[in-house]
Scaffold this motif. Sequence first.
Motif, short mmCIF file in Angstrom:
data_model
loop_
_atom_site.label_atom_id
_atom_site.label_comp_id
_atom_site.label_asym_id
_atom_site.label_seq_id
_atom_site.Cartn_x
_atom_site.Cartn_y
_atom_site.Cartn_z
N ASP A 43 0.93 -1.10 0.03
CA ASP A 43 -0.07 0.06 -0.27
C ASP A 43 0.88 1.28 -0.08
N ARG A 44 2.06 1.19 0.13
CA ARG A 44 3.06 2.13 0.11
C ARG A 44 4.09 2.09 -0.87
N PRO A 45 4.80 3.16 -1.34
CA PRO A 45 5.76 2.75 -2.26
C PRO A 45 6.99 1.75 -1.82
N VAL A 46 7.37 1.02 -2.66
CA VAL A 46 8.34 0.24 -2.37
C VAL A 46 9.51 0.25 -2.88
N THR A 47 10.77 0.29 -1.89
CA THR A 47 12.09 0.69 -2.61
C THR A 47 12.57 -0.30 -3.25
N VAL A 48 12.99 -0.03 -4.73
CA VAL A 48 13.40 -0.95 -5.47
C VAL A 48 14.92 -0.15 -6.12
N ALA A 49 16.04 -1.26 -5.83
CA ALA A 49 17.56 -0.73 -5.99
C ALA A 49 17.85 -1.44 -7.81
N LEU A 50 18.21 -0.71 -8.44
CA LEU A 50 18.60 -0.85 -9.80
C LEU A 50 20.13 -0.56 -10.10
N LEU A 51 20.83 -1.74 -10.19
CA LEU A 51 22.29 -1.82 -10.31
C LEU A 51 22.83 -2.08 -11.61
N VAL A 52 23.25 -0.73 -12.28
CA VAL A 52 23.50 -0.95 -13.66
C VAL A 52 25.27 -0.72 -13.70
N PRO A 53 25.86 -1.06 -14.89
CA PRO A 53 27.24 -1.14 -14.93
C PRO A 53 28.03 0.02 -15.33
N GLY A 54 27.54 1.24 -14.98
CA GLY A 54 28.13 2.49 -15.24
C GLY A 54 29.15 3.17 -14.34
N GLY A 55 29.90 4.15 -14.55
CA GLY A 55 30.76 4.71 -13.68
C GLY A 55 32.11 4.38 -13.66
N SER A 56 32.75 3.61 -14.78
CA SER A 56 33.81 3.22 -14.88
C SER A 56 34.69 4.00 -15.84
N GLY A 57 33.78 4.60 -16.54
CA GLY A 57 34.57 5.41 -17.74
C GLY A 57 34.71 4.78 -18.78
N ASP A 58 34.39 3.43 -18.89
CA ASP A 58 34.13 2.69 -19.97
C ASP A 58 33.00 2.92 -20.85
N GLN A 59 33.23 3.37 -22.14
CA GLN A 59 32.08 3.93 -23.24
C GLN A 59 30.83 2.83 -23.38
N GLY A 60 31.53 1.44 -23.51
CA GLY A 60 30.43 0.56 -23.77
C GLY A 60 29.52 0.27 -22.64
N ARG A 61 30.11 0.06 -21.38
CA ARG A 61 29.35 -0.03 -19.95
C ARG A 61 28.33 1.04 -19.82
N ASP A 62 28.91 2.15 -19.93
CA ASP A 62 28.09 3.32 -19.77
C ASP A 62 26.77 3.39 -20.72
N VAL A 63 27.02 2.87 -21.75
CA VAL A 63 25.82 2.84 -22.89
C VAL A 63 24.91 1.70 -22.32
N LEU A 64 25.44 0.64 -21.92
CA LEU A 64 24.52 -0.38 -21.31
C LEU A 64 23.95 0.11 -20.10
N ALA A 65 24.71 0.73 -18.97
CA ALA A 65 23.96 1.40 -17.90
C ALA A 65 22.89 2.29 -18.47
N ALA A 66 23.20 3.32 -19.18
CA ALA A 66 22.09 4.29 -19.54
C ALA A 66 20.87 3.44 -20.11
N SER A 67 21.03 2.49 -21.14
CA SER A 67 19.87 1.66 -21.63
C SER A 67 19.00 1.00 -20.58
N LEU A 68 19.94 0.16 -19.64
CA LEU A 68 18.84 -0.60 -18.58
C LEU A 68 18.20 0.48 -17.59
N GLU A 69 18.67 1.71 -17.43
CA GLU A 69 18.20 2.50 -16.53
C GLU A 69 16.89 3.39 -17.44
N ASN A 70 17.35 3.54 -18.58
CA ASN A 70 16.11 4.52 -19.17
C ASN A 70 14.88 3.53 -19.44
N ALA A 71 15.34 2.25 -19.83
CA ALA A 71 14.21 1.16 -20.07
C ALA A 71 13.39 1.04 -18.51
N ALA A 72 13.99 1.13 -17.69
CA ALA A 72 13.40 0.70 -16.20
C ALA A 72 12.67 1.75 -15.87
#
Length: 392
Positions: A43-72
């Motif tokens: 009946d109340r908002p449930v806290t859900v954590a989304l773990l994505v592979p961004g933050g390393s400076g690797d462009q490929g992983r940042d793209v993956l992270a952004a796509s997962l977050e956007n879709a979520a």
Amino acid sequence: MRKMWGKLMGRRRVAAGLLAAMIVAGCEGGLGPIVGGQGVNTDRPVTVALLVPGGSGDQGRDVLAASLENAARLAVADLQGAQIDLRVYQTAGDANRAASVAQQAVDDGAQVILGPLFADAARAVGQTVAPSGVNVLSFSNNPSAASRNVFLLGPMFENTATRLMDFASAQGKGRIMLVAEQNQAGEVATAAVRRAASRSAADLVAVQSYPFSQQGVVQALPGITAQARSGNAQTILFTAGSEGALPLLAELLPQNGLSPQTFQYAGLTRWDIPASTMQLSSLQGGWFALPDPSLTRQFDARYMGSYGQAPHPVGSLGYDAVAAVGALLRQGGSDALTAERITQGSGFAGVTGVFRFRADGSNERGLAIAEIRDGTSVVISPAPRSFGGGGF
């Protein structure tokens, strides 16, 4: 041919991101008893954590992270009858950091974790949060990442193999020979095909592997041909994709007596990505499995309309993860996020089709079968739109 192999190796390093992202690290460990999960107040908002592979400076992983977050976030916007407080954590694709931010997420009140992507990180997260009774819906497809509280969302070889083998059997082509690469992905795929064969109406009559090199493929050709003939194989199932040895095998096998006119070719990977793969003459008439194309196009258009670019193929898993949690919360009950509810036989409606989790942490997805005709894919067996409530 040497030049061709060099190009293939280069494309493999660039284009194998999805498989490499999810089939990593070792395959040690077994499955323990499934934990129940935390009690929730729907009946109340449930806290859900989304773990994505961004933050390393690797462009490929940042793209993956952004796509997962956007879709979520698209999925959260679509929710009706469920309240989710989505909080995003960057893992940099590192197992230790993933475990650390997962613990932080639990301390912040997260009652379920979505992600991470890499298998070693998923194992680390599962072990870290297990004492808290928190379940994990990981984006990995590596069976070794599944555990007592880690359920996998990634497309799994066993699921694909079962769909293809059952279809081949129904078409009178159920004597299967597997041709696999001698690397980690090939080993995981081979184990998955063997498991699928144990449950399928088809028969796995031969397995032949080859070193991942031009010379290795060439030297393996006589053995592949001999095995196919001695086993009276009807369908040859390849683990390699277009970024690997598939184009070379498709060129050389017909020259060695295994033509697609005599043997049915089938692939454990998507043969429509990239589309140029479907132009290979020897793959005309070949089969592969894929998510419901019509639903996939709808999601791609929705994502493009919201973010101005196409999603990464992994991105849809971010939507599916939120959709599954939302469906469980809508059903209500303090046990909404327990393993028993997560593995309900009726499954969930994903953005590219139906899916459900198995008790061992793996998953089953509703897949279509496509055939390559004149350089395009034609669905010859549509994806199911429901599981009919059955279990495993």
